[in-house]
Design a protein around this motif. Structure first.
Motif, PDB file in Angstrom:
ATOM      1  N   GLU A 306       0.862  -1.180   0.000  1.00  0.00           N
ATOM      2  CA  GLU A 306       0.000   0.000   0.000  1.00  0.00           C
ATOM      3  C   GLU A 306       0.896   1.226   0.000  1.00  0.00           C
ATOM      4  N   LEU A 307       0.450   2.281  -0.667  1.00  0.00           N
ATOM      5  CA  LEU A 307       1.151   3.556  -0.647  1.00  0.00           C
ATOM      6  C   LEU A 307       0.296   4.567   0.110  1.00  0.00           C
ATOM      7  N   ILE A 308       0.917   5.295   1.020  1.00  0.00           N
ATOM      8  CA  ILE A 308       0.204   6.366   1.706  1.00  0.00           C
ATOM      9  C   ILE A 308       0.800   7.675   1.230  1.00  0.00           C
ATOM     10  N   LEU A 309      -0.028   8.485   0.593  1.00  0.00           N
ATOM     11  CA  LEU A 309       0.415   9.690  -0.088  1.00  0.00           C
ATOM     12  C   LEU A 309       0.228  10.899   0.812  1.00  0.00           C
ATOM     13  N   THR A 310       1.217  11.768   0.810  1.00  0.00           N
ATOM     14  CA  THR A 310       1.099  13.021   1.535  1.00  0.00           C
ATOM     15  C   THR A 310       1.471  14.161   0.613  1.00  0.00           C
ATOM     16  N   ALA A 311       0.804  15.289   0.779  1.00  0.00           N
ATOM     17  CA  ALA A 311       1.033  16.438  -0.106  1.00  0.00           C
ATOM     18  C   ALA A 311       0.915  17.716   0.702  1.00  0.00           C
ATOM     19  N   GLN A 312       2.047  18.341   0.931  1.00  0.00           N
ATOM     20  CA  GLN A 312       2.067  19.630   1.626  1.00  0.00           C
ATOM     21  C   GLN A 312       1.987  20.729   0.561  1.00  0.00           C
ATOM     22  N   VAL A 313       0.788  21.046   0.147  1.00  0.00           N
ATOM     23  CA  VAL A 313       0.566  22.021  -0.921  1.00  0.00           C
ATOM     24  C   VAL A 313      -0.079  23.260  -0.305  1.00  0.00           C
ATOM     25  N   TYR A 314       0.455  24.420  -0.644  1.00  0.00           N
ATOM     26  CA  TYR A 314       0.023  25.671  -0.002  1.00  0.00           C
ATOM     27  C   TYR A 314      -1.437  26.000  -0.298  1.00  0.00           C
ATOM     28  N   ASP A 315      -1.831  25.870  -1.547  1.00  0.00           N
ATOM     29  CA  ASP A 315      -3.194  26.210  -1.954  1.00  0.00           C
ATOM     30  C   ASP A 315      -4.080  24.980  -1.790  1.00  0.00           C
ATOM     31  N   HIS A 316      -5.154  25.117  -1.031  1.00  0.00           N
ATOM     32  CA  HIS A 316      -5.985  23.952  -0.738  1.00  0.00           C
ATOM     33  C   HIS A 316      -6.625  23.371  -1.994  1.00  0.00           C
TER      34      HIS A 316
END
Length: 350
Positions: A306-316
């Motif tokens: 399984e891959l758990i994805l994270t994304a710290q993106v400024y614009d929601h």
């Protein structure tokens, strides 16, 4: 080795607080993103315990998990993870027992052994430091509270006792990999920020795994930074927020999530750049085709279940769109032919 269409995608959300924003805004964005993840078919939505970091709003992890579970219908919710040394095991059993009673069959309990903050914050949380090697003992006590009859010490978790709360071990070294293998528990590796021992830990976990009542075969989840946009250039720009955040962290000045910039040139020296690149090597950033190739490489090289994805993106809105595009990769993969690619893809942090 499972092809990408068969590898479930999940979400790890740090509830990032952006520069110019507030924790309240961040938590509302978390609930909104969870609703999208539920609709898009992600398997689970995990929140992480961090303390004293101005850019992370998920410190009261169980509270946020409850809000996410209440706002969604299908997706599993849980911790990625709760830092057990910060809490009496009974408190965690009661908190997650309450969640499991309210949302049966949907709650995961991911456990870590890091402090989740600096030394002073850890001392404020724990008040009295115990021996550093108490983690295994505390974990066994915690798991005991979920068994019918409790752990046998005369103390009972209500709610909690007799409830099905799957326990995961999280880590970035061989300690949790070895312990997860010995106890027959699923294992998640924090490769989205600490990838150095990823392959060694996964190999050890699989080699030493002992089947248990909880799990018959090893099950490994791998953390990946994923930022998807319409073009490679747009995704790389969005990813500069992550790069700036890690840069601030290694400089000892963690802060709010910075807005993206056109280029990181001039913002770091070669040593700092190498450090950030090493921390973010387990990343897939770009337009959908590029991200698909990078995720294929990561899946093949790790054998991830399984891959758990994270994304710290400024614009929601851009963050939601990134998860939408990432979810579509699995659906698109089902429709592709089995013909090999013209050239072997190369995984990259950008």
């Amino acid at each position: 080795m499972k092809p990408l269409p068969q590898v479930p995608f999940s979400v790890l959300d740090l509830s990032p607080v952006r520069a110019g924003g507030t924790a309240g805004e961040s938590l509302r964005n978390t609930i909104d993103l969870a609703r999208h993840a539920d609709r898009l078919g992600y398997r689970r939505y995990w929140l992480a315990e961090h303390h004293g970091l101005p850019g992370v709003a998920s410190a009261a992890t169980a509270v946020v998990i409850g809000q996410v579970a209440a706002a969604t219908a299908r997706i599993r919710v849980g911790s990625g993870g709760v830092m057990l040394p910060n809490h009496p095991p009974l408190v965690i059993a009661e908190q997650f027992g309450t969640l499991a009673a309210l949302f049966p069959g949907r709650v995961d309990l991911g456990i870590g052994r890091a402090p989740g903050g600096d030394h002073r914050t850890a001392r404020a949380l724990r008040r009295h430091f115990g021996p550093a090697d108490n983690f295994t003992q505390d974990l066994e006590e915690l798991r005991g509270y979920f068994r019918p009859g409790g752990p046998g010490n005369g103390v009972h978790a209500v709610p909690g006792e007799g409830l099905d709360v799957p326990v995961w071990l999280l880590g970035s070294s061989d300690f949790s990999a070895r312990l997860a293998a010995r106890l027959g528990l699923p294992f998640a590796f924090a490769s989205h920020f600490a990838p150095d021992y990823l392959h060694e830990a996964l190999a050890l976990y699989r080699r030493e795994f002992e089947p248990s009542a909880a799990l018959a075969e090893p099950y490994a989840m791998v953390g990946v930074n994923v930022v998807v946009a319409a073009t490679d250039a747009e995704a790389r720009k969005l990813f500069t927020s992550v790069q700036q955040a890690f840069l601030n962290l290694i400089r000892g000045a963690p802060g709010l999530l910075p807005p993206p910039v056109e280029s990181m040139d001039g913002r770091w020296n070669p040593i700092e750049r190498a450090h950030v690149d090493r921390m973010t090597v387990c990343s897939a950033v770009g337009a959908p085709a590029a991200v698909r190739r990078a995720l294929d490489v990561i899946t093949e090289s790790t054998g991830a279940d399984e891959l758990i994805l994270t994304a710290q993106v400024y614009d929601h809105a851009a963050r939601v769109r990134s998860f939408e595009l990432a979810a579509a990769l699995r659906a698109d993969a089902h429709r592709t032919t089995a013909a090999p690619p013209a050239a072997a893809p190369v995984a990259s942090s950008v």
